[in-house]
Design a protein around this motif. Structure first.
Motif, PDB file in Angstrom:
ATOM      1  N   ALA A 155      14.109  64.800  31.301  1.00  0.00           N
ATOM      2  CA  ALA A 155      13.509  66.099  31.610  1.00  0.00           C
ATOM      3  C   ALA A 155      14.473  66.952  32.418  1.00  0.00           C
ATOM      4  N   VAL A 156      14.371  68.259  32.193  1.00  0.00           N
ATOM      5  CA  VAL A 156      15.022  69.253  33.045  1.00  0.00           C
ATOM      6  C   VAL A 156      13.889  70.050  33.682  1.00  0.00           C
ATOM      7  N   VAL A 157      13.808  69.992  35.008  1.00  0.00           N
ATOM      8  CA  VAL A 157      12.710  70.614  35.740  1.00  0.00           C
ATOM      9  C   VAL A 157      13.260  71.732  36.607  1.00  0.00           C
ATOM     10  N   VAL A 158      12.804  72.952  36.353  1.00  0.00           N
ATOM     11  CA  VAL A 158      13.149  74.097  37.195  1.00  0.00           C
ATOM     12  C   VAL A 158      12.080  74.241  38.262  1.00  0.00           C
ATOM     13  N   THR A 159      12.484  74.303  39.520  1.00  0.00           N
ATOM     14  CA  THR A 159      11.517  74.460  40.602  1.00  0.00           C
ATOM     15  C   THR A 159      12.175  75.088  41.825  1.00  0.00           C
ATOM     16  N   HIS A 160      11.369  75.795  42.612  1.00  0.00           N
ATOM     17  CA  HIS A 160      11.853  76.275  43.907  1.00  0.00           C
ATOM     18  C   HIS A 160      11.375  75.336  45.011  1.00  0.00           C
ATOM     19  N   ASP A 161      10.571  74.339  44.637  1.00  0.00           N
ATOM     20  CA  ASP A 161       9.918  73.445  45.597  1.00  0.00           C
ATOM     21  C   ASP A 161      10.714  72.149  45.706  1.00  0.00           C
ATOM     22  N   LEU A 162      11.356  71.940  46.848  1.00  0.00           N
ATOM     23  CA  LEU A 162      12.190  70.753  47.015  1.00  0.00           C
ATOM     24  C   LEU A 162      11.364  69.469  47.005  1.00  0.00           C
ATOM     25  N   ALA A 163      10.095  69.535  47.389  1.00  0.00           N
ATOM     26  CA  ALA A 163       9.240  68.352  47.335  1.00  0.00           C
ATOM     27  C   ALA A 163       9.022  67.919  45.894  1.00  0.00           C
ATOM     28  N   VAL A 164       8.897  68.893  44.972  1.00  0.00           N
ATOM     29  CA  VAL A 164       8.771  68.580  43.548  1.00  0.00           C
ATOM     30  C   VAL A 164      10.049  67.912  43.053  1.00  0.00           C
ATOM     31  N   ALA A 165      11.190  68.466  43.448  1.00  0.00           N
ATOM     32  CA  ALA A 165      12.476  67.894  43.042  1.00  0.00           C
ATOM     33  C   ALA A 165      12.619  66.461  43.538  1.00  0.00           C
ATOM     34  N   ARG A 166      12.232  66.229  44.789  1.00  0.00           N
ATOM     35  CA  ARG A 166      12.382  64.878  45.350  1.00  0.00           C
ATOM     36  C   ARG A 166      11.478  63.875  44.627  1.00  0.00           C
ATOM     37  N   LEU A 167      10.273  64.279  44.326  1.00  0.00           N
ATOM     38  CA  LEU A 167       9.318  63.363  43.725  1.00  0.00           C
ATOM     39  C   LEU A 167       9.647  63.047  42.272  1.00  0.00           C
ATOM     40  N   LEU A 168      10.135  64.054  41.512  1.00  0.00           N
ATOM     41  CA  LEU A 168      10.284  63.881  40.067  1.00  0.00           C
ATOM     42  C   LEU A 168      11.692  63.532  39.612  1.00  0.00           C
ATOM     43  N   SER A 169      12.718  63.964  40.350  1.00  0.00           N
ATOM     44  CA  SER A 169      14.066  63.948  39.755  1.00  0.00           C
ATOM     45  C   SER A 169      14.963  62.856  40.309  1.00  0.00           C
ATOM     46  N   HIS A 170      15.923  62.461  39.479  1.00  0.00           N
ATOM     47  CA  HIS A 170      16.978  61.540  39.878  1.00  0.00           C
ATOM     48  C   HIS A 170      18.184  62.308  40.416  1.00  0.00           C
ATOM     49  N   ARG A 171      18.512  63.406  39.759  1.00  0.00           N
ATOM     50  CA  ARG A 171      19.641  64.245  40.180  1.00  0.00           C
ATOM     51  C   ARG A 171      19.165  65.683  40.287  1.00  0.00           C
ATOM     52  N   MET A 172      19.942  66.500  41.015  1.00  0.00           N
ATOM     53  CA  MET A 172      19.572  67.904  41.112  1.00  0.00           C
ATOM     54  C   MET A 172      20.794  68.798  41.132  1.00  0.00           C
ATOM     55  N   ILE A 173      20.563  70.011  40.678  1.00  0.00           N
ATOM     56  CA  ILE A 173      21.540  71.087  40.723  1.00  0.00           C
ATOM     57  C   ILE A 173      20.958  72.184  41.593  1.00  0.00           C
ATOM     58  N   VAL A 174      21.718  72.657  42.565  1.00  0.00           N
ATOM     59  CA  VAL A 174      21.300  73.770  43.414  1.00  0.00           C
ATOM     60  C   VAL A 174      22.035  75.020  42.947  1.00  0.00           C
ATOM     61  N   MET A 175      21.277  76.095  42.658  1.00  0.00           N
ATOM     62  CA  MET A 175      21.871  77.331  42.158  1.00  0.00           C
ATOM     63  C   MET A 175      21.604  78.490  43.104  1.00  0.00           C
ATOM     64  N   ARG A 176      22.548  79.426  43.099  1.00  0.00           N
ATOM     65  CA  ARG A 176      22.393  80.668  43.849  1.00  0.00           C
ATOM     66  C   ARG A 176      23.210  81.755  43.152  1.00  0.00           C
ATOM     67  N   GLY A 177      22.562  82.871  42.873  1.00  0.00           N
ATOM     68  CA  GLY A 177      23.271  83.994  42.257  1.00  0.00           C
ATOM     69  C   GLY A 177      23.915  83.657  40.927  1.00  0.00           C
ATOM     70  N   GLY A 178      23.304  82.715  40.189  1.00  0.00           N
ATOM     71  CA  GLY A 178      23.821  82.327  38.886  1.00  0.00           C
ATOM     72  C   GLY A 178      24.854  81.225  38.925  1.00  0.00           C
ATOM     73  N   ASN A 179      25.268  80.817  40.129  1.00  0.00           N
ATOM     74  CA  ASN A 179      26.303  79.799  40.280  1.00  0.00           C
ATOM     75  C   ASN A 179      25.729  78.479  40.749  1.00  0.00           C
TER      76      ASN A 179
END
Length: 264
Positions: free
Chosen positions: A211-235
C-alpha cells in the motif's frame, strides 16, 4: 509495524524521478523509491506538500511531466505504467489495484446497494453467478464489520465510517496486490478513526497487501506503514523506516512535524 518478508527480492512498484508540474507550479519533483510486496509506504506532509500529486501519478490518475513509474505484473515483468494501453491500465485498476478515497462517496456508487457496490467489482472481472456474487459480497461486509443485514441498503443511509469500510470491501474483493489510500481516516471522528485503522492494519496483514498511504497524520503513518516519505513543497525531505524517522528525525522540517510545532 514489523517489516514484511518480501517474496523474491524484486520490487512491486518503482518510481524513478517522478516530477509533475502544473504550469510553472511544482506538484512534486524528482521522487524515486521502490515499494516491495507486502510493504506499506506512508507519504506524509502538510497540505500542498505534493503528496496527493505523487499518489495520483503513481496510480496513473495524473501523467507525470517527467520520470517513470514501473509496476511488476503478475508474469514478473516490470512494465512502465504509462506505456500500457488504456485497456491494460483499466484491467490493473479492476484487478491488481485498489484506490481508497478520502471521501468514500468518490469511491462508491451511492444510489445502489452495499451488496451491489461490492458485487459490481466482481462482475467487472467476469463473475456472473448472482448467488455466488451475493455470497461474496456478504462475506466482505462481514470482514469490514458491516452488519450483513444491511446488504440491500444503499450507502446514503450509512455513517461516514461505514461508507469508508464499504469502500474498502469494494476495493479488496478482487484480491488486489496494491492499494492506494488518500487520507483514509480524514474527516472521521477519533473513535471511528481508531476502529478503521485497526481494521486496515488487520486486512493489510491478513492479505499481504502492498500500500501507498497519503496522510498528514503521523499517528496513521506509525500504525500502518513500514517506511515513510516526508514531503514539503513538492520535494522529498526525508525517507526511511517509519519508526526510525519518527523517533529520530534528521531533517529540521521532519523534527517540526514530529514535535507538532508545525500544524499540518
Amino acid at each position: 509495524m514489523n517489516l514484511p518478508v518480501f517474496d523474491d527480492g524484486a520490487p512491486l512498484l518503482r518510481a524513478s524521478g517522478v516530477t509533475r508540474y502544473y504550469g510553472t507550479r511544482i506538484g512534486c519533483t524528482d521522487v524515486s523509491f521502490e515499494l516491495w510486496p507486502g510493504e506499506v509506504l506512508a507519504v506524509v506532509g502538510e497540505s500542498g506538500s505534493g503528496k496527493t500529486t505523487l499518489l495520483n501519478c503513481l496510480s496513473t490518475r495524473l501523467v507525470p511531466t517527467s520520470g517513470v513509474v514501473e509496476y511488476r505484473m503478475r508474469d514478473g515483468a516490470m512494465r512502465d505504467l504509462f506505456q500500457l494501453n488504456e485497456a491494460e491500465r483499466r484491467l490493473l485498476m479492476r484487478t491488481d489495484w485498489g484506490f481508497v478515497h478520502q471521501n468514500p462517496a468518490d469511491g462508491l456508487r451511492m444510489t445502489v446497494s452495499a451488496g451491489a457496490n461490492v458485487g459490481e467489482r466482481l462482475m467487472a472481472v467476469g463473475a456472473r453467478n448472482y448467488g455466488a456474487i451475493r455470497g461474496e459480497a456478504e462475506s466482505w461486509l462481514d470482514k469490514v464489520e458491516i452488519d450483513t443485514g444491511r446488504i440491500d441498503d444503499d450507502p446514503r443511509g450509512f455513517s461516514g465510517g461505514m461508507r469508508q469500510r464499504l469502500q474498502i470491501a469494494r476495493n479488496l474483493v478482487t484480491g488486489p496486490r496494491l492499494i492506494f489510500m488518500d487520507e483514509p481516516t480524514g474527516g472521521l471522528d477519533v473513535s471511528v478513526q481508531a476502529r478503521l485503522l485497526d481494521l486496515l492494519r488487520q486486512l493489510v496483514g491478513e492479505f499481504g497487501l502492498s500500500a501507498v498511504v497519503v496522510t498528514h497524520d503521523l499517528a496513521v503513518a506509525r500504525l500502518l506503514s513500514h517506511r515513510m516519505i516526508v514531503m514539503r513543497g513538492g520535494n522529498v525531505i526525508e525517507t526511511g523506516l517509519t519508526d526510525q524517522v519518527l523517533d529520530d528525525p534528521r531533517a529540521p522540517y521532519t523534527q517540526l512535524l514530529v514535535s507538532s510545532i508545525l500544524q499540518v
